[in-house]
Design an enzyme around this catalytic site. Structure first.
Site, PDB file in Angstrom:
ATOM      1  N   LYS A 257     -26.140 -30.372  91.819  1.00  0.00           N
ATOM      2  CA  LYS A 257     -26.825 -30.798  90.598  1.00  0.00           C
ATOM      3  C   LYS A 257     -26.192 -30.121  89.388  1.00  0.00           C
ATOM      4  O   LYS A 257     -26.103 -28.902  89.339  1.00  0.00           O
ATOM      5  CB  LYS A 257     -28.310 -30.433  90.693  1.00  0.00           C
ATOM      6  N   ASP A 262     -31.604 -28.282  80.505  1.00  0.00           N
ATOM      7  CA  ASP A 262     -32.763 -29.114  80.817  1.00  0.00           C
ATOM      8  C   ASP A 262     -33.924 -28.797  79.875  1.00  0.00           C
ATOM      9  O   ASP A 262     -34.598 -27.785  80.016  1.00  0.00           O
ATOM     10  CB  ASP A 262     -33.194 -28.885  82.275  1.00  0.00           C
ATOM     11  N   LYS A 269     -40.519 -29.364  78.421  1.00  0.00           N
ATOM     12  CA  LYS A 269     -40.901 -28.056  78.953  1.00  0.00           C
ATOM     13  C   LYS A 269     -41.504 -27.191  77.843  1.00  0.00           C
ATOM     14  O   LYS A 269     -41.145 -27.336  76.676  1.00  0.00           O
ATOM     15  CB  LYS A 269     -39.675 -27.324  79.506  1.00  0.00           C
ATOM     16  N   ASP A 280     -29.393 -24.753  85.043  1.00  0.00           N
ATOM     17  CA  ASP A 280     -29.793 -25.903  85.849  1.00  0.00           C
ATOM     18  C   ASP A 280     -28.604 -26.661  86.431  1.00  0.00           C
ATOM     19  O   ASP A 280     -28.785 -27.684  87.086  1.00  0.00           O
ATOM     20  CB  ASP A 280     -30.670 -26.849  85.019  1.00  0.00           C
ATOM     21  N   ASP A 339     -38.955 -34.646  83.560  1.00  0.00           N
ATOM     22  CA  ASP A 339     -38.513 -33.293  83.905  1.00  0.00           C
ATOM     23  C   ASP A 339     -38.187 -33.165  85.391  1.00  0.00           C
ATOM     24  O   ASP A 339     -37.744 -32.117  85.839  1.00  0.00           O
ATOM     25  CB  ASP A 339     -39.581 -32.271  83.509  1.00  0.00           C
ATOM     26  N   GLU A 341     -35.713 -34.653  86.786  1.00  0.00           N
ATOM     27  CA  GLU A 341     -34.491 -35.430  86.579  1.00  0.00           C
ATOM     28  C   GLU A 341     -33.383 -35.086  87.553  1.00  0.00           C
ATOM     29  O   GLU A 341     -32.499 -35.903  87.816  1.00  0.00           O
ATOM     30  CB  GLU A 341     -33.996 -35.227  85.143  1.00  0.00           C
ATOM     31  N   ARG A 343     -33.294 -34.771  90.734  1.00  0.00           N
ATOM     32  CA  ARG A 343     -33.266 -35.650  91.918  1.00  0.00           C
ATOM     33  C   ARG A 343     -32.675 -37.017  91.593  1.00  0.00           C
ATOM     34  O   ARG A 343     -32.159 -37.697  92.471  1.00  0.00           O
ATOM     35  CB  ARG A 343     -34.669 -35.761  92.506  1.00  0.00           C
TER      36      ARG A 343
END
Length: 507
Positions: A257, A262, A269, A280, A339, A341, A343
C-alpha cells in the site's frame, strides 16, 4: 539518512577503536571479560537482552551488552544479537570507531550470528538527517569491527555474514528513509521515481504507470482514491529475475500500500490522527526496499511487485461516501468511508498480482487502526487464505526477528460487506472486527487457488519510541520478513513454526 556505519571483521580490536563491546549472558555475569561481576552489580546490570552498561577508563570504553540467558537457540539467539548490536551503538554515540568482541560461547553458527549482529548495528545507528540544517547534524559512529579471533576460516565466514546483514539492513534503512520523508515531498511521482532509480541501480526491472496508463489498465480503485488529489497517482511494477531462471522457476508476487499521505478524504481524520500519516505508504516502502535487496542476496525465486501510489486528499472532485467504482476485474465497489482507501488501491494491485499466476502473494499495508488496538504497536496482524502459507510467513517473520500474530478471516463475517447497490462495500456497518473485514475485502481480489498472506503493519511500521533495532519513527517493518521468506523459498529446513513464534514471546 546519515551515512550507515561500516561493519568490518578482524582477528583483534583495532588500535583506533575507542569503545569495545563484550557480550554477557544473564546467568554468566561472573565470566564477562575484563569486568568484574561486582562492578556490574553496582550499576544494576542484569544481562537482559538489549541492555548495556558502559565502563570508561578514559582511554577506551568497555560496553557490556546483555544477551539474555545462555543456551538460547534459533530465532531467540539471533534476535538477542540484533538487539545487542543496537544497544551497543546507542551507548556510544560520541565514538567514531568501535569494536565488538564476539563471545566464545556464541550459539548460532558464525555466519548467522554476524548477519544478525550487523543488522542490529546498522539499524540501531540509523538516523534520518536529510531535513536537518548541516550544522545541526552531529557525526556519529563510523566503523564497528567484529572481532572473531585468529582463525582465517572464521574471518571469511564472518565476512560473508556481515555482507548479507549489511544488504538487509541497507534495504530496511531505505524503507525507513522513504517513510520518514514528508508526504508533501514524497509525492506519488517522486516515490515512483526513487523506487525505479534504486531498482535499476541493482538490476531490478522497473515499470511505472502514470495516470493515463492507470486508467487504461482499468485500475478503478486507484483512480477513485486519487480523485481528491491535485497530484497524479503512480503504480510501480518491479521484476526480479534470478540468475539462470527458466520456465520452471516459480514466481512470488508482493503488493504494498502506497498512500503517500492520508487525510481520510471526505471522511476526514481528526487533526491529531493526521500527524504521522506520511507513514501510510509503509507497506509499499517495505516491498520496494525488499525487491532492491534480492540481487545482493542471490534469491533463487522470481519476484514481481506491485505498489499503487497516491495521496488521499480533499477537493471538489474527491470521491463521496456512497460512490461506486469498477475494479479491474469487473467488481463494483461501494465506498461508504473514504478513509478506508488503502483496501481500494490494494485490491487493484492484488488483481494485477494474480494475473502473474504466482505461486503465492504477500501484501503489506498500514491498513487498520483496529489492528493497532488489537495487537499494539510492536506486532503485525497476519491473515491468509491458506493455513500452510500463513505458517510459512509466520516462520519467516520469526527468523527475521519481526513479530506477527495470526488473525482469522471468518467466512461468516463476509456478508457484512454485502452492498445494496454494488457487488461489495468497503466497510462493514459493524463497529468492531475492522481488521478482519478489511482482510476479507482484500481476499475477494485474490485469484482463485493462489495462496495469499496479508500483513497489517499499522502498528509496527512507525514507532514513538525505539524498540531494540527498530528505530523511533519509521522502522522499515516487513522488509526482513519478506527477505527471509524469499531466501528460504521452497527450502525444507525443518523449522517448527510454533516453537519459532514462542521464542518471540507471543505464546
Amino acid at each position: 539518512m546519515s551515512d550507515p556505519i561500516d561493519v568490518k571483521v578482524a582477528k583483534a580490536a583495532p588500535a583506533g577503536a575507542t569503545a569495545v563491546a563484550v557480550g554477557a549472558h544473564s546467568d554468566r555475569l561472573n565470566r564477562v571479560p575484563g569486568v568484574r561481576k561486582a562492578a556490574l552489580d553496582r550499576v544494576g546490570f542484569t544481562g537482559a537482552v538489549g541492555t548495556a552498561a558502559t565502563f570508561d577508563d578514559g582511554e577506551r570504553a568497555t560496553v557490556v551488552v546483555g544477551l539474555g540467558p545462555s543456551g538460547a537457540t534459533g530465532s531467540a539467539a539471533t534476535d538477542a544479537l540484533r538487539r545487542a548490536g543496537a544497544a551497543f551503538v546507542r551507548a556510544v554515540p560520541k565514538h567514531r570507531r568501535a569494536a565488538f568482541e564476539l563471545p566464545a560461547d556464541l550459539e548460532p553458527e558464525l555466519a548467522v550470528a554476524t548477519r544478525a549482529l550487523t543488522e542490529g548495528l546498522v539499524l540501531g545507528a540509523y538516523r534520518f538527517d536529510d531535513l536537518r540544517s548541516p550544522d545541526k547534524v552531529k557525526p556519529g559512529l563510523a566503523t564497528v569491527t567484529l572481532v572473531v579471533g585468529d582463525d582465517n576460516a572464521a574471518v571469511r565466514t564472518a565476512r560473508d555474514g556481515v555482507a548479507t546483514g549489511a544488504a538487509v539492513a541497507g534495504a530496511v534503512s531505505f524503507a525507513r528513509d522513504l517513510v520518514n520523508t514528508p508526504g508533501g515531498t514524497l509525492t506519488a511521482p517522486e516515490f515512483a521515481e526513487r523506487a525505479a532509480a534504486r531498482a535499476e541501480e541493482v538490476g531490478v526491472t522497473a515499470e511505472v504507470l502514470d495516470l493515463d496508463a492507470i486508467r487504461e489498465a482499468r485500475l478503478g480503485g486507484l483512480v477513485a482514491v486519487n480523485q481528491g488529489s491535485t497530484i497524479e497517482p503512480r503504480l510501480v511494477k518491479l521484476t526480479y529475475e534470478p540468475e539462470g531462471a527458466g520456465a520452471d522457476t516459480p514466481t512470488v508476487a508482493l503488493v504494498g500500500k502506497g498512500i503517500t499521505f492520508d487525510s481520510g478524504g471526505l471522511s476526514l481524520k481528526p487533526a491529531a490522527s493526521m500527524m504521522d500519516m506520511k507513514d501510510d505508504m509503509g507497506g509499499a516502502a517495505a516491498v520496494i526496499a525488499a525487491m532492491t535487496a534480492l540481487p545482493a542476496l542471490g534469491v533463487d525465486v522470481r519476484v514481481v511487485s506491485f505498489t499503487p501510489m497516491t495521496d488521499n486528499m480533499v477537493n471538489g472532485q474527491a470521491q463521496r461516501p456512497g460512490d461506486v467504482y469498477t475494479a479491474r476485474n469487473g467488481t463494483t465497489v461501494e465506498v461508504l468511508n473514504t478513509d478506508a482507501e488503502g483496501r481500494l488501491v490494494l485490491g487493484e494491485a492484488l488483481i494485477l498480482a494474480s494475473e502473474e499466476e504466482p505461486a503465492a502473494i504477500v501484501d503489506l499495508a498500514t491498513l487498520t487502526g483496529a489492528c493497532l488496538v488489537a495487537l499494539g504497536d510492536r506486532i503485525a496482524g497476519l491473515m491468509s487464505n491458506d493455513e500452510d502459507f500463513r505458517a510459512t510467513v509466520a516462520d519467516a517473520a520469526a527468523r527475521a526477528g519481526e513479530r506477527v500474530w495470526p488473525l482469522p478471516l471468518p467466512d461468516d463475517y463476509r456478508p457484512r460487506l454485502d452492498s445494496q447497490v454494488a457487488d461489495i462495500k468497503n466497510i462493514s456497518a459493524q463497529p468492531w472486527g475492522g481488521t478482519l473485514t478489511a482482510g476479507l475485502f482484500l481476499r475477494d481480489f485474490v485469484g482463485e487457488g493462489i495462496p495469499w498472506a496479508h500483513l497489517d503493519i499499522a502498528g509496527p511500521a512507525y514507532l514513538q519510541e525505539p524498540d531494540g533495532e527498530q528505530s523511533k519513527g519509521a522502522t522499515g517493518f516487513g522488509v526482513r520478513t519478506l527477505l527471509a521468506l524469499l531466501e528460504g523459498w521452497g527450502a525444507e529446513d525443518g523449522n517448527d513454526v510454533d516453537d519459532e513464534v514462542e521464542t518471540l514471546g507471543l505464546s
